[in-house]
Design a protein around this motif. Sequence first.
Motif, PDB file in Angstrom:
ATOM      1  N   ARG A 143       0.827  -1.211   0.000  1.00 17.40           N
ATOM      2  CA  ARG A 143       0.000   0.000   0.000  1.00 17.40           C
ATOM      3  C   ARG A 143       0.860   1.258   0.000  1.00 17.40           C
ATOM      4  N   THR A 144       2.092   1.116   0.547  1.00 12.54           N
ATOM      5  CA  THR A 144       3.011   2.248   0.626  1.00 12.54           C
ATOM      6  C   THR A 144       4.402   1.793   0.235  1.00 12.54           C
ATOM      7  N   LEU A 145       5.059   2.560  -0.630  1.00 14.16           N
ATOM      8  CA  LEU A 145       6.433   2.274  -1.037  1.00 14.16           C
ATOM      9  C   LEU A 145       7.263   3.543  -0.856  1.00 14.16           C
ATOM     10  N   ASP A 146       8.293   3.463  -0.072  1.00 11.33           N
ATOM     11  CA  ASP A 146       9.175   4.603   0.214  1.00 11.33           C
ATOM     12  C   ASP A 146       8.397   5.808   0.747  1.00 11.33           C
ATOM     13  N   GLY A 147       7.420   5.519   1.585  1.00  5.84           N
ATOM     14  CA  GLY A 147       6.654   6.581   2.235  1.00  5.84           C
ATOM     15  C   GLY A 147       5.562   7.186   1.386  1.00  5.84           C
ATOM     16  N   MET A 148       5.379   6.711   0.156  1.00  4.55           N
ATOM     17  CA  MET A 148       4.344   7.254  -0.745  1.00  4.55           C
ATOM     18  C   MET A 148       3.294   6.183  -1.027  1.00  4.55           C
ATOM     19  N   PRO A 149       2.023   6.536  -0.921  1.00  2.00           N
ATOM     20  CA  PRO A 149       0.968   5.565  -1.207  1.00  2.00           C
ATOM     21  C   PRO A 149       1.062   5.049  -2.641  1.00  2.00           C
ATOM     22  N   VAL A 150       0.730   3.786  -2.826  1.00  2.00           N
ATOM     23  CA  VAL A 150       0.717   3.193  -4.164  1.00  2.00           C
ATOM     24  C   VAL A 150      -0.597   3.560  -4.844  1.00  2.00           C
ATOM     25  N   ALA A 151      -0.502   4.319  -5.946  1.00  2.00           N
ATOM     26  CA  ALA A 151      -1.697   4.768  -6.667  1.00  2.00           C
ATOM     27  C   ALA A 151      -2.178   3.686  -7.631  1.00  2.00           C
ATOM     28  N   GLN A 152      -3.473   3.694  -7.903  1.00  2.00           N
ATOM     29  CA  GLN A 152      -4.038   2.700  -8.810  1.00  2.00           C
ATOM     30  C   GLN A 152      -3.477   2.849 -10.218  1.00  2.00           C
ATOM     31  N   THR A 153      -3.188   4.098 -10.618  1.00  2.00           N
ATOM     32  CA  THR A 153      -2.610   4.326 -11.949  1.00  2.00           C
ATOM     33  C   THR A 153      -1.223   3.681 -12.050  1.00  2.00           C
ATOM     34  N   GLU A 154      -0.467   3.705 -10.955  1.00  2.00           N
ATOM     35  CA  GLU A 154       0.854   3.066 -10.950  1.00  2.00           C
ATOM     36  C   GLU A 154       0.715   1.558 -11.122  1.00  2.00           C
ATOM     37  N   VAL A 155      -0.286   0.984 -10.512  1.00  2.00           N
ATOM     38  CA  VAL A 155      -0.517  -0.458 -10.625  1.00  2.00           C
ATOM     39  C   VAL A 155      -0.818  -0.837 -12.072  1.00  2.00           C
ATOM     40  N   ILE A 156      -1.645  -0.022 -12.736  1.00  2.00           N
ATOM     41  CA  ILE A 156      -2.020  -0.294 -14.133  1.00  2.00           C
ATOM     42  C   ILE A 156      -0.811  -0.165 -15.056  1.00  2.00           C
ATOM     43  N   LEU A 157      -0.037   0.922 -14.895  1.00  2.00           N
ATOM     44  CA  LEU A 157       1.143   1.135 -15.726  1.00  2.00           C
ATOM     45  C   LEU A 157       2.180   0.035 -15.520  1.00  2.00           C
ATOM     46  N   ALA A 158       2.376  -0.367 -14.279  1.00  2.00           N
ATOM     47  CA  ALA A 158       3.344  -1.422 -13.974  1.00  2.00           C
ATOM     48  C   ALA A 158       2.947  -2.726 -14.647  1.00  2.00           C
ATOM     49  N   ARG A 159       1.637  -3.041 -14.639  1.00  2.00           N
ATOM     50  CA  ARG A 159       1.155  -4.274 -15.259  1.00  2.00           C
ATOM     51  C   ARG A 159       1.380  -4.239 -16.774  1.00  2.00           C
ATOM     52  N   GLN A 160       1.118  -3.082 -17.380  1.00  2.00           N
ATOM     53  CA  GLN A 160       1.296  -2.955 -18.826  1.00  2.00           C
ATOM     54  C   GLN A 160       2.767  -3.122 -19.221  1.00  2.00           C
ATOM     55  N   GLU A 161       3.663  -2.489 -18.462  1.00  2.00           N
ATOM     56  CA  GLU A 161       5.085  -2.579 -18.776  1.00  2.00           C
ATOM     57  C   GLU A 161       5.613  -3.998 -18.590  1.00  2.00           C
ATOM     58  N   MET A 162       5.116  -4.696 -17.579  1.00  2.00           N
ATOM     59  CA  MET A 162       5.556  -6.077 -17.361  1.00  2.00           C
ATOM     60  C   MET A 162       5.027  -7.007 -18.439  1.00  2.00           C
ATOM     61  N   GLU A 163       3.799  -6.765 -18.911  1.00  2.00           N
ATOM     62  CA  GLU A 163       3.215  -7.613 -19.957  1.00  2.00           C
ATOM     63  C   GLU A 163       3.978  -7.484 -21.269  1.00  2.00           C
ATOM     64  N   ASN A 164       4.581  -6.327 -21.504  1.00  2.00           N
ATOM     65  CA  ASN A 164       5.376  -6.107 -22.720  1.00  2.00           C
ATOM     66  C   ASN A 164       6.820  -6.595 -22.560  1.00  2.00           C
ATOM     67  N   ASN A 165       7.122  -7.172 -21.390  1.00  2.00           N
ATOM     68  CA  ASN A 165       8.463  -7.685 -21.080  1.00  2.00           C
ATOM     69  C   ASN A 165       9.547  -6.606 -21.096  1.00  2.00           C
ATOM     70  N   GLN A 166       9.123  -5.352 -21.089  1.00  2.00           N
ATOM     71  CA  GLN A 166      10.102  -4.267 -21.135  1.00  2.00           C
ATOM     72  C   GLN A 166      10.700  -4.006 -19.752  1.00  2.00           C
ATOM     73  N   LEU A 167       9.839  -3.961 -18.776  1.00  2.00           N
ATOM     74  CA  LEU A 167      10.270  -3.538 -17.442  1.00  2.00           C
ATOM     75  C   LEU A 167      11.284  -4.495 -16.838  1.00  2.00           C
ATOM     76  N   ARG A 168      10.986  -5.784 -16.866  1.00  2.00           N
ATOM     77  CA  ARG A 168      11.891  -6.758 -16.257  1.00  2.00           C
ATOM     78  C   ARG A 168      13.241  -6.794 -16.976  1.00  2.00           C
ATOM     79  N   ASP A 169      13.207  -6.717 -18.324  1.00  2.00           N
ATOM     80  CA  ASP A 169      14.455  -6.732 -19.092  1.00  2.00           C
ATOM     81  C   ASP A 169      15.315  -5.519 -18.777  1.00  2.00           C
ATOM     82  N   ASN A 170      14.685  -4.368 -18.666  1.00  2.00           N
ATOM     83  CA  ASN A 170      15.427  -3.147 -18.338  1.00  2.00           C
ATOM     84  C   ASN A 170      16.047  -3.227 -16.946  1.00  2.00           C
ATOM     85  N   ILE A 171      15.300  -3.767 -16.010  1.00  2.00           N
ATOM     86  CA  ILE A 171      15.819  -3.904 -14.639  1.00  2.00           C
ATOM     87  C   ILE A 171      17.012  -4.856 -14.618  1.00  2.00           C
ATOM     88  N   LYS A 172      16.917  -5.990 -15.331  1.00  2.00           N
ATOM     89  CA  LYS A 172      18.015  -6.959 -15.365  1.00  2.00           C
ATOM     90  C   LYS A 172      19.268  -6.349 -15.988  1.00  2.00           C
TER      91      LYS A 172
END
Length: 396
Positions: A143-172
């Motif tokens: 619900r909170t990451l680094d003192g900031m509430p997790v917004a629903q828009t962040e959840v949606i964007l994160a899901r989209q980036e992971m589905e495109n396999n972009q986010l995990r590859d960039n992190i690695k």
Amino acid sequence: MVRVTKELIQSRAEHNEGMLSNLEELSMHMQHLEKLEMFDKLCRNLKILLLQNNVIPKIENLNALKRLQHLNISLNILERVEGLEGCESLEKLDLTLNFIGDLLSMETLRKNTNLHELTLRGNPCSRYKGYRHFVIYTLPQLRTLDGMPVAQTEVILARQEMENNQLRDNIKKQQSEFFREWQSRDRVKSLDEYLAEAGEENEDETLRKLWSEKGKDSPELRILMSELSLRQSKKDEKPKSEKKERALFNSKGNPLNVNDSNLKFELTEDLAQSCLVLKIFLAKSFDTSDMDADIQPWYIRVSNKRGIIFQITLLHEVCPDKAKAERSLATGNLIITAPLAQELLVSQKTDDFERFKNFKISKKNAIENVTVYESTDIPQEVAIDLSEVPELEEIE
């Protein structure tokens, strides 16, 4: 450095009278700890564990803490997240200012379904592009990451980036680059190496130089600073004065009354039943395994492993070998029953209770011949001079 021991934990648990079996909150910050140990064996009921500002390199030996809700392990030298899968009640985790570069290790926290608040500020992984979205997707329970509430828009964007396999590859990719730089970093020597090079005659000058010339923050530098701090604190530590041994007997060898913790109690002398009953009011949480009852003909002593002592002298001689000590499951009170050594007649009962003049007589029943004495503050000098006690006569 410092190892975790039972004695160290007890010294930090004085708010709970040093008892560990029911300890729920423990602060071990700034203790120069280098390893997590003993907590899973000695205090499994912990709900809050504060370990900030030590030099702990790895999270381990905590999986048995099933009730742990809040763990603060900030300002240590962790490089990855691990060893918390069994902490099923964990709700809040603070990992601020460590050296965590392995962001993929956050996946080990998926089983901590009650984890709602996570702090990773000041870690190398928090500087990766896409870091926040990756953590939000990996740990949907947050619900909170680094003192900031997790917004629903962040959840949606994160899901989209992971589905495109972009986010995990960039992190690695970013993580691999960080590890290459991390492995090639300049490493700070240990304190022993510095002192060995300087020689004994230049030790003080070397220590002053190390304090003033701090390099780039790294696990090795933090260990060095911790060693310097620990060395200085030991150097400044005043020699402990020898603790004066508690006097339990007077100059004639007769027992004294002692009540170190001002325990409430009742002393009942029941001549009709020809026995004496001592009731000590203890909290139910008081650990019975730490207690020892010593019943002697003219006094009773109750003590624990930390040296806290309760001792009371008796007006009538009792039979120690026939006495019994019991703990009430309902109230936690300790009840000691001791038969009198001689069956006394009502007429033989002493009326001279001046020795107990500071005691408050709460009940006197002439029919049942029962007298109850209550006190929290026992006068010491009520010890009976055994050399003057006749066998069946009144006590002078």
